[in-house]
Scaffold this active site. Structure first.
Site, PDB file in Angstrom:
ATOM      1  N   LEU A 133       0.864  -1.177   0.000  1.00 19.07           N
ATOM      2  CA  LEU A 133       0.000   0.000   0.000  1.00 19.07           C
ATOM      3  C   LEU A 133       0.901   1.228   0.000  1.00 19.07           C
ATOM      4  CD1 LEU A 133      -2.743  -0.862   2.674  1.00 19.07           C
ATOM      5  CD2 LEU A 133      -2.999  -0.900   0.195  1.00 19.07           C
ATOM      6  N   ASP A 134       0.460   2.280  -0.676  1.00 22.86           N
ATOM      7  CA  ASP A 134       1.200   3.533  -0.632  1.00 22.86           C
ATOM      8  C   ASP A 134       1.380   3.974   0.818  1.00 22.86           C
ATOM      9  OD1 ASP A 134       1.095   3.532  -3.376  1.00 22.86           O
ATOM     10  OD2 ASP A 134      -0.565   4.967  -3.496  1.00 22.86           O
ATOM     11  N   LYS A 135       2.446   4.707   1.061  1.00 17.39           N
ATOM     12  CA  LYS A 135       2.727   5.195   2.414  1.00 17.39           C
ATOM     13  C   LYS A 135       1.531   5.957   2.987  1.00 17.39           C
ATOM     14  CE  LYS A 135       5.947   8.181   4.983  1.00 17.39           C
ATOM     15  NZ  LYS A 135       7.159   9.020   4.901  1.00 17.39           N
ATOM     16  N   THR A 137      -1.634   5.646   2.253  1.00 16.72           N
ATOM     17  CA  THR A 137      -2.873   4.869   2.283  1.00 16.72           C
ATOM     18  C   THR A 137      -2.925   3.999   3.530  1.00 16.72           C
ATOM     19  OG1 THR A 137      -2.909   4.801  -0.137  1.00 16.72           O
ATOM     20  CG2 THR A 137      -4.299   3.216   1.015  1.00 16.72           C
ATOM     21  N   ARG A 233      -5.706   6.858  -7.305  1.00 22.77           N
ATOM     22  CA  ARG A 233      -5.428   8.285  -7.171  1.00 22.77           C
ATOM     23  C   ARG A 233      -5.346   8.964  -8.539  1.00 22.77           C
ATOM     24  NH1 ARG A 233      -0.304   7.915  -3.196  1.00 22.77           N
ATOM     25  NH2 ARG A 233      -0.336  10.199  -3.433  1.00 22.77           N
TER      26      ARG A 233
END
EC number: 5.4.99.-
Length: 284
Positions: A133-135, A137, A233
């Protein structure tokens, strides 16, 4: 390392080879080692690949740890781990916003993988990254607990058999469900970003379902047919509804990115049980 798995009561009678290859999706390399080293037993008795297995049989596999390259990470803080689901093969935890999934440098200790290493270390277990997961998120993220199940979960992910659903707050009034089918590529001017690029991008499809419309924002739930970096996004920004708090794809400053991995659902590779894990909705 030995793993014992009891076949479910509804298991069809098939050969051991079929079980490992087509049902459990064990990679060819691992199957080769299991067969040549005779590292498989059924109900505590040696079994050959052409022999049959049945419901309620206990299959034991011995995996040689030296066959796998495990990158040791420093232990973080086990108190940071919120477990959503766990068994002897895998674990799903709730990642906080602002925390990286894994370290990029050997001396990092403040990532989710560091904290999970500390949590599992007390049981002499190790975490293996299945997806990221993105930082920014938050939400549910799946890890393997053995080198046996890691490639199996990876293959399920590639075959779109691990279903993930995301909650997001976006700017503007988005009133209708939609499917966003736009190719995504790298931004040549900013290596952190991705852009819509119909000529050079890769296929990316996002399904958006509107949950509630507010005065200035909308709450939506998104599922993915593909898994490109920053896909949700980039796609939402491309239709004029960027995610609130996105530091890369909108200009307004907010305290955090309003994107949350809300649900993970999949068939357990060994028990064939339907696993559905929900991380409580994000708070913004």
């Amino acid at each position: 390392m030995e793993y014992s798995i009891t076949l479910p009561t509804f298991q069809k009678t098939i050969t051991l080879r079929e079980l490992l290859e087509t049902q459990w999706l064990v990679p060819r390399k691992v199957r080769h080692f299991l067969r040549t080293r005779k590292n498989v037993w059924c109900n505590h008795q040696p079994i050959k690949f052409h022999e049959m297995v049945h419901a309620n049989d206990m299959i034991t596999l011995r995996i040689e740890e030296d066959d796998y390259n495990y990158q040791t990470v420093k232990a973080g803080s086990k108190e940071n781990i919120e477990v959503l689901y766990e068994d002897e093969h895998l674990i799903v935890v709730n990642k906080a916003s602002g925390v990286k999934t894994h370290p990029n440098q050997p001396d990092e200790t403040a990532t989710l993988l560091n904290d999970l290493s500390a949590y599992l270390g007390k049981k002499n277990e190790r975490p293996y990254v299945v997806h990221r997961l993105d930082k920014e998120t938050s939400g549910a993220i799946l890890f393997a607990k053995s080198p046996l199940v890691l490639p199996i979960l990876g293959r399920l992910l590639e075959e779109k058999k691990i279903y993930r659903n995301y909650q997001a707050i976006v700017w503007g009034k988005l009133t209708q469900d939609c499917t966003i089918d736009k190719r995504i590529g790298r931004d040549r001017h900013d290596k952190r970003k991705r852009i819509i690029s119909e000529r050079q991008g890769k296929t990316a499809i996002t399904y958006v379902k509107v949950h509630q419309v507010y005065k200035q924002t909308s709450e939506v739930y998104c599922s993915l047919a593909t898994g490109r970096t920053h896909q949700i996004r980039v796609h939402l920004a491309s239709i004029g509804h960027p995610v609130v708090g996105d530091p890369l794809y909108q200009n307004k400053e907010e305290k955090r990115l309003a994107l949350h991995a809300y649900k993970i659902k999949f068939l357990h590779p060994f028990t064939q049980e339907q696993i559905e894990v929900i991380a409580k909705p994000g708070l913004w």
